[in-house]
Write a protein that holds these residues in place. Structure first.
Motif, PDB file in Angstrom:
ATOM      1  N   VAL A   1     -29.239  68.729  22.371  1.00 45.44           N
ATOM      2  CA  VAL A   1     -29.808  69.822  23.160  1.00 45.44           C
ATOM      3  C   VAL A   1     -28.694  70.643  23.800  1.00 45.44           C
ATOM      4  O   VAL A   1     -27.638  70.112  24.159  1.00 45.44           O
ATOM      5  N   GLY A   2     -28.927  71.940  23.932  1.00 43.37           N
ATOM      6  CA  GLY A   2     -27.949  72.816  24.562  1.00 43.37           C
ATOM      7  C   GLY A   2     -27.028  73.460  23.547  1.00 43.37           C
ATOM      8  O   GLY A   2     -25.833  73.154  23.485  1.00 43.37           O
TER       9      GLY A   2
ATOM     10  N   ASN B   1     -21.382  75.680  31.809  1.00 43.24           N
ATOM     11  CA  ASN B   1     -22.176  75.011  30.777  1.00 43.24           C
ATOM     12  C   ASN B   1     -22.722  73.675  31.266  1.00 43.24           C
ATOM     13  O   ASN B   1     -23.844  73.295  30.938  1.00 43.24           O
ATOM     14  N   GLU B   2     -21.935  72.968  32.038  1.00 48.56           N
ATOM     15  CA  GLU B   2     -22.419  71.701  32.592  1.00 48.56           C
ATOM     16  C   GLU B   2     -23.640  71.935  33.475  1.00 48.56           C
ATOM     17  O   GLU B   2     -24.638  71.206  33.404  1.00 48.56           O
ATOM     18  N   ARG B   3     -23.576  72.979  34.292  1.00 47.54           N
ATOM     19  CA  ARG B   3     -24.706  73.287  35.163  1.00 47.54           C
ATOM     20  C   ARG B   3     -25.921  73.725  34.357  1.00 47.54           C
ATOM     21  O   ARG B   3     -27.056  73.308  34.617  1.00 47.54           O
ATOM     22  N   ALA B   4     -25.691  74.571  33.353  1.00 53.85           N
ATOM     23  CA  ALA B   4     -26.800  75.091  32.557  1.00 53.85           C
ATOM     24  C   ALA B   4     -27.522  73.976  31.816  1.00 53.85           C
ATOM     25  O   ALA B   4     -28.758  73.893  31.833  1.00 53.85           O
TER      26      ALA B   4
ATOM     27  N   ARG C   1     -29.535  71.724  34.144  1.00 56.31           N
ATOM     28  CA  ARG C   1     -30.803  72.315  34.570  1.00 56.31           C
ATOM     29  C   ARG C   1     -31.838  72.259  33.441  1.00 56.31           C
ATOM     30  O   ARG C   1     -33.013  72.002  33.670  1.00 56.31           O
ATOM     31  N   LEU C   2     -31.394  72.495  32.208  1.00 56.58           N
ATOM     32  CA  LEU C   2     -32.314  72.450  31.077  1.00 56.58           C
ATOM     33  C   LEU C   2     -32.916  71.052  30.928  1.00 56.58           C
ATOM     34  O   LEU C   2     -34.144  70.892  30.796  1.00 56.58           O
ATOM     35  N   THR C   3     -32.073  70.033  30.937  1.00 54.12           N
ATOM     36  CA  THR C   3     -32.561  68.678  30.687  1.00 54.12           C
ATOM     37  C   THR C   3     -33.270  68.067  31.896  1.00 54.12           C
ATOM     38  O   THR C   3     -34.015  67.101  31.744  1.00 54.12           O
TER      39      THR C   3
ATOM     40  N   GLY D   1     -38.048  74.917  30.425  1.00 56.30           N
ATOM     41  CA  GLY D   1     -36.747  74.260  30.526  1.00 56.30           C
ATOM     42  C   GLY D   1     -35.587  75.199  30.265  1.00 56.30           C
ATOM     43  O   GLY D   1     -34.603  75.225  31.017  1.00 56.30           O
ATOM     44  N   THR D   2     -35.687  76.000  29.205  1.00 58.95           N
ATOM     45  CA  THR D   2     -34.570  76.897  28.892  1.00 58.95           C
ATOM     46  C   THR D   2     -34.437  78.004  29.929  1.00 58.95           C
ATOM     47  O   THR D   2     -33.320  78.453  30.226  1.00 58.95           O
TER      48      THR D   2
END
Length: 462
Positions: free
Chosen positions: A406-407, A58-61, A64-66, A284-285
């Motif tokens: 976000v996320g 989740n930290e990686r995801a 990457r999104l932000t 982004g997503t």
């Protein structure tokens, strides 16, 4: 024994009846906002939360999104940009067949069939679609998004947004304006004439202008628009103005014969930027997709019948429930009986921390979707409970420049029972009616509980 020797210290949890009784007696208390998890999810939650991959994934995801840097790189025809299979239309939301399609979706598909010249009249178009001689696929399966019905046909022009950080690309059709439009299921002569003008004039002029101007930093425009009162879903007034300021000189230089016509069209439509914002959010997503163990939501979308979500660690699989009818303000004599269930890919904005998640930045939005300014602020604050981060670039002045939530995390939705807030236009149930109102809608809880169950199975086989 100290508990009995001093004044009581009271914590209240859950139902407010006890808390209100204590307030009436002037007893100080600390209220804890606790909700039970979504029904039937306790066991699944435990197994997913114990997945050793989850925290790092989740930290990686969310990173990457932000970290995505969406730039408007061009405008291209769908046939070229999306590599569409022959006789194929794209549509908003999760997969759907003609027999389950709502009125606005059917109307938009019929209109696209007529636009492409694949049918001579409405009856022939209906027969082609009903017989499956025109294939239907979700926009999301082709790196694209579409507002409302979201129908994309080969001749339509698309915004092309490039993620300068991760190298991906996302696409969205051009905004038709207001009134009777294809995205709401209208397909009369005025609708098709406008789409043909967009094909002959608007698309080529914008493409030429972007070749002159070079890529435009949409992330910077979105960040600025949030501080000017937009939330980038149903309020795009500032963002549209900012984009046209960037494009106008290049339009005059690249397409002097049609620049005034194009600027007049785009400037008369406050939602012109929405489609660019949707593609930026999709870029982004998409950067956060396909990370094993991640419970981050990477898409929320509706097709007018179903509401679906996709999750980073679960690939392209959709988890769906019935789309609800938004609760909000209706235009003229329209009411809830005239409304179609929720429709469109524009919830990609909420998925990326905008739209309903950023309503605190846009107090004027309540005049469009209903409620009070305090409701908009409360909606944004509640979304911090189900998200993994605050966006470092998209900030809300009224919350002390706090980043937008976000996320969306499936596990946080299940644990808190809080569902994502979506603000949206409301399409008329009958094809061609157009917009009948605007308001707020909640996704079906079962879309998230189904995703949680699938995460449990993936965790079990690791």
């Amino acid at each position: 024994m100290s508990l009995l020797s001093g004044p009581p210290r009271v914590i209240t949890v859950g139902a407010e009846l006890l808390g209100e009784a204590l307030d009436a007696q002037a007893v100080p208390r600390t209220a804890v906002a606790w909700r039970p998890p979504l029904p039937g999810t306790a066991g699944a939650l435990t197994r997913v939360l114990l997945d050793p991959r989850r925290a790092a994934a989740n930290e990686r995801a969310v990173r990457r999104l932000t970290a995505a840097r969406p730039h408007l790189a061009g405008v291209r025809r769908a046939a070229e940009a999306l590599d569409l299979p022959p006789r194929t239309f794209l549509h908003a939301g999760p997969p759907i067949t003609w027999d389950r399609a709502s009125g606005p979706m059917r109307g938009a598909l019929i209109g696209a069939t007529l636009l492409e010249g694949w049918a001579a009249d409405e009856r022939e178009a209906n027969d082609l679609l009903a017989d499956g001689r025109i294939a239907l696929e979700p926009c999301h399966h082709h790196r694209a998004v579409g507002p409302m019905a979201g129908v994309v046909s080969p001749s339509m022009w698309m915004f092309e947004v490039r993620d300068e950080e991760h190298g991906g690309a996302a696409y969205c059709s051009l905004n038709e304006g207001l009134g009777k439009v294809l995205r709401y299921g209208a397909y009369g002569p005025e609708v098709l004439d406008r789409l043909r003008w967009m094909d002959a004039v608007l698309g080529p002029a914008l493409a030429a202008a972007l070749r002159v101007s070079g890529p435009i930093d949409l992330g910077a425009l979105i960040a600025q628009a949030l501080q000017m009162g937009d939330e980038l879903h149903n309020r795009n007034r500032a963002a549209t103005s900012l984009l046209l300021r960037e494009l106008a000189p290049a339009l005059v230089e690249a397409a002097p014969g049609t620049a005034a016509e194009v600027l007049r069209f785009a400037g008369g439509n406050d939602h012109f930027f929405l489609n660019a914002a949707m593609a930026a959010a999709k870029a982004g997503t998409d950067a956060a997709r396909d990370i094993p163990g991640s419970s981050l939501v990477v898409a929320m979308a509706r097709n007018g019948t179903d509401f679906g979500v996709q999750v980073s660690g679960l690939g392209s699989q959709w988890f769906t429930g019935p789309a609800g009818v938004p609760d909000g303000l209706y235009l003229g004599a329209y009411g809830p009986a005239d409304a179609n269930p929720d429709i469109g890919d524009s919830t990609i904005t909420e998925t990326a921390g905008l739209g309903g998640f950023a309503m605190a930045a846009a107090p004027a939005i309540v005049r469009f979707v209903g409620g009070e300014v305090g409701d908009a602020v409360a909606a944004t604050r509640s979304m911090y409970e189900i998200t993994l981060a605050e966006h470092p670039a998209y900030q809300i002045p009224g919350l002390g420049f706090r980043g937008t939530p976000v996320g969306i995390d499936v596990t946080l939705v299940a644990r808190t029972g809080v569902l994502p807030v979506v603000n949206t236009g409301i399409a008329g149930r009958v094809a061609g009616t157009g917009q009948v109102g605007a308001g707020l809608v909640s996704p079906p809880a079962e879309a998230f509980t189904k995703a949680l169950a699938a995460l449990t199975k993936r965790a079990a086989i690791q």
